[in-house]
Design a protein around this motif. Sequence first.
Motif, PDB file in Angstrom:
ATOM      1  N   GLU A   1     -36.708 -31.606 -18.198  1.00 54.29           N
ATOM      2  CA  GLU A   1     -37.280 -32.684 -18.991  1.00 54.29           C
ATOM      3  C   GLU A   1     -36.178 -33.438 -19.729  1.00 54.29           C
ATOM      4  O   GLU A   1     -35.344 -32.854 -20.408  1.00 54.29           O
ATOM      5  CB  GLU A   1     -38.282 -32.107 -20.009  1.00 54.29           C
ATOM      6  CG  GLU A   1     -38.981 -33.158 -20.837  1.00 54.29           C
ATOM      7  CD  GLU A   1     -39.955 -32.541 -21.829  1.00 54.29           C
ATOM      8  OE1 GLU A   1     -41.144 -32.863 -21.771  1.00 54.29           O
ATOM      9  OE2 GLU A   1     -39.511 -31.724 -22.674  1.00 54.29           O
ATOM     10  N   LYS A   2     -36.187 -34.760 -19.577  1.00 51.79           N
ATOM     11  CA  LYS A   2     -35.245 -35.594 -20.320  1.00 51.79           C
ATOM     12  C   LYS A   2     -35.587 -35.552 -21.805  1.00 51.79           C
ATOM     13  O   LYS A   2     -36.750 -35.672 -22.187  1.00 51.79           O
ATOM     14  CB  LYS A   2     -35.321 -37.052 -19.850  1.00 51.79           C
ATOM     15  CG  LYS A   2     -34.524 -37.364 -18.603  1.00 51.79           C
ATOM     16  CD  LYS A   2     -34.608 -38.863 -18.334  1.00 51.79           C
ATOM     17  CE  LYS A   2     -33.802 -39.253 -17.117  1.00 51.79           C
ATOM     18  NZ  LYS A   2     -33.896 -40.692 -16.840  1.00 51.79           N
TER      19      LYS A   2
ATOM     20  N   GLU B   1     -33.885 -38.645 -12.707  1.00 57.94           N
ATOM     21  CA  GLU B   1     -34.904 -37.638 -12.995  1.00 57.94           C
ATOM     22  C   GLU B   1     -34.545 -36.376 -12.209  1.00 57.94           C
ATOM     23  O   GLU B   1     -34.164 -36.456 -11.039  1.00 57.94           O
ATOM     24  CB  GLU B   1     -36.286 -38.139 -12.579  1.00 57.94           C
ATOM     25  CG  GLU B   1     -36.745 -39.397 -13.286  1.00 57.94           C
ATOM     26  CD  GLU B   1     -37.074 -39.156 -14.756  1.00 57.94           C
ATOM     27  OE1 GLU B   1     -37.348 -37.985 -15.109  1.00 57.94           O
ATOM     28  OE2 GLU B   1     -37.052 -40.126 -15.533  1.00 57.94           O
TER      29      GLU B   1
ATOM     30  N   LYS C   1     -35.970 -32.602 -11.058  1.00 53.11           N
ATOM     31  CA  LYS C   1     -37.193 -31.816 -10.918  1.00 53.11           C
ATOM     32  C   LYS C   1     -37.166 -30.590 -11.824  1.00 53.11           C
ATOM     33  O   LYS C   1     -36.171 -29.863 -11.886  1.00 53.11           O
ATOM     34  CB  LYS C   1     -37.371 -31.383  -9.461  1.00 53.11           C
ATOM     35  CG  LYS C   1     -38.671 -30.647  -9.190  1.00 53.11           C
ATOM     36  CD  LYS C   1     -38.792 -30.231  -7.738  1.00 53.11           C
ATOM     37  CE  LYS C   1     -40.076 -29.467  -7.490  1.00 53.11           C
ATOM     38  NZ  LYS C   1     -40.201 -29.022  -6.081  1.00 53.11           N
TER      39      LYS C   1
ATOM     40  N   TYR D   1     -30.985 -32.653 -20.720  1.00 48.62           N
ATOM     41  CA  TYR D   1     -32.114 -32.168 -19.916  1.00 48.62           C
ATOM     42  C   TYR D   1     -32.439 -30.743 -20.366  1.00 48.62           C
ATOM     43  O   TYR D   1     -31.536 -29.901 -20.463  1.00 48.62           O
ATOM     44  CB  TYR D   1     -31.758 -32.153 -18.430  1.00 48.62           C
ATOM     45  CG  TYR D   1     -31.501 -33.509 -17.825  1.00 48.62           C
ATOM     46  CD1 TYR D   1     -32.496 -34.186 -17.121  1.00 48.62           C
ATOM     47  CD2 TYR D   1     -30.253 -34.110 -17.932  1.00 48.62           C
ATOM     48  CE1 TYR D   1     -32.253 -35.430 -16.548  1.00 48.62           C
ATOM     49  CE2 TYR D   1     -29.999 -35.350 -17.359  1.00 48.62           C
ATOM     50  CZ  TYR D   1     -30.995 -36.001 -16.678  1.00 48.62           C
ATOM     51  OH  TYR D   1     -30.755 -37.228 -16.109  1.00 48.62           O
TER      52      TYR D   1
END
Length: 467
Positions: free
Chosen positions: A65-66, A60, A62, A92
């Motif tokens: 967004e995946k 993940e 910061k 991402y």
Amino acid sequence: MKLYALLYIFLCYSGIALCQGLNESATIELGPKNLSIDQPFTISVVLRDAENRPAVLFPEIKDLEKRSKSATSSISTVDGKKVVIQTITQEYYASKPGNYLIPKFTITVNGYRLHSEETMAVFALGEAATITEREASPEAQGNEFQSINEAVFLSVLTDKKTVFIREGFALRISLYIAENAPVEMEFYRFNIQLQSILKSLRPANCWEENVGIEEIVKRKIKIKGKNYTEYNMYQARLFPITTENIVFPSIKLDMLVTDNSAAVNVEKKVVRTFRSKAMIVNVKQLPEHPLRDQVAVGQYTLRETLSSTLVYPGESIRYMFKVEGIGNIAAIPAPAVQGNSNFDIYPPEVSQIIKRSYQNVTGEKTFDYFVVPRKDGTFPLGRYFQWVFFNSQKAAYDTLRSEKSLEVKGEDYKLANLSLTGSSGLYDNIENLDSSKRGFDYKKILREITNAVVIVLLITLIWVFRK
């Protein structure tokens, strides 16, 4: 001194073992760092000599967004040896322009820990697209969601309602939760439930190409002007292999919901069931054609190369016939080669590259031929190499034909004169070749040397302890 010797041996042993393991494992590759807002930053894991695609959990990051995940497999033959390369890529996306720090991270693949150093990705506002346009999900604009009024609902969605036999379509299973939904929930025995769902949904009459989802991927979307979070649980491309319609039954998903209605400041978790709507994908037969049951279905183009356009009779050349495009690449058949007395055409070496994503299965399949001309003259190769397929976009049959032409100059090819004329035919001087000589597998030799060094270090370590 003995302590220093032990420490030195231990460090040498650890370094050699680590290098050997990583050499046979995988590598991490990062995509471009300077991007527009509608482009993804990508992290890829590349595995060499890997027949099977392992599960890979990407980090993940910061403020990023995946989104989509893709898997590419490349199969080729080098010096008679099959070479397989697997590439798994995670995308991402940024919600706004700016500089985004990609911290150092670790990915575990096949038991090995792969490390990536800290870097920076820069997203700039593109001219051709705006953030609002990109945030709109294509699936969310379809008629499937026009009647949705629930704050939480389960969806089984396909991108096509009617397909031709062997034409691909996408399948997606997601749970949608509105941002203002007055509930708190969490997934309940998800892995067990997912296996049961896939068992009931996967049609027996379809070829499946999936990326593999090892985690639930969430993203923000808009449906009828409302903000939802989509939790994507599964996605794949399916290719029907019969004309039987594909029925996706209603499925259910149990979620653990927090209930605050019993008493003030008292929380109670209950299991609530959500169900999807059943749906059907209609499968159409191809129009009448002599090759109707054999041809590939999709959108394809031809790329070809010829090692030489001018040769002498008996001189071997290489001709590459590459089919690339959208469709079930793995099932592409070899081109039809017309038998003739002008050439000796030997069976091709076949290699392929397949990229699997939710949007499409794309790639290329290459047929590499050895061709030996027998007679002089000018020969358009389109007479001998052609590939018929059904163009799903045009709903019509199409043929890819070679546009290359080969000029052969010299006397007619005579097998008995090859050794006298000194031509460079495919089998010249074959009787002088020593077939007893073995090739060298340098990778295997290096591995054996490394193992021998490790054994020597272990023996030395035992000897030092006994002293």
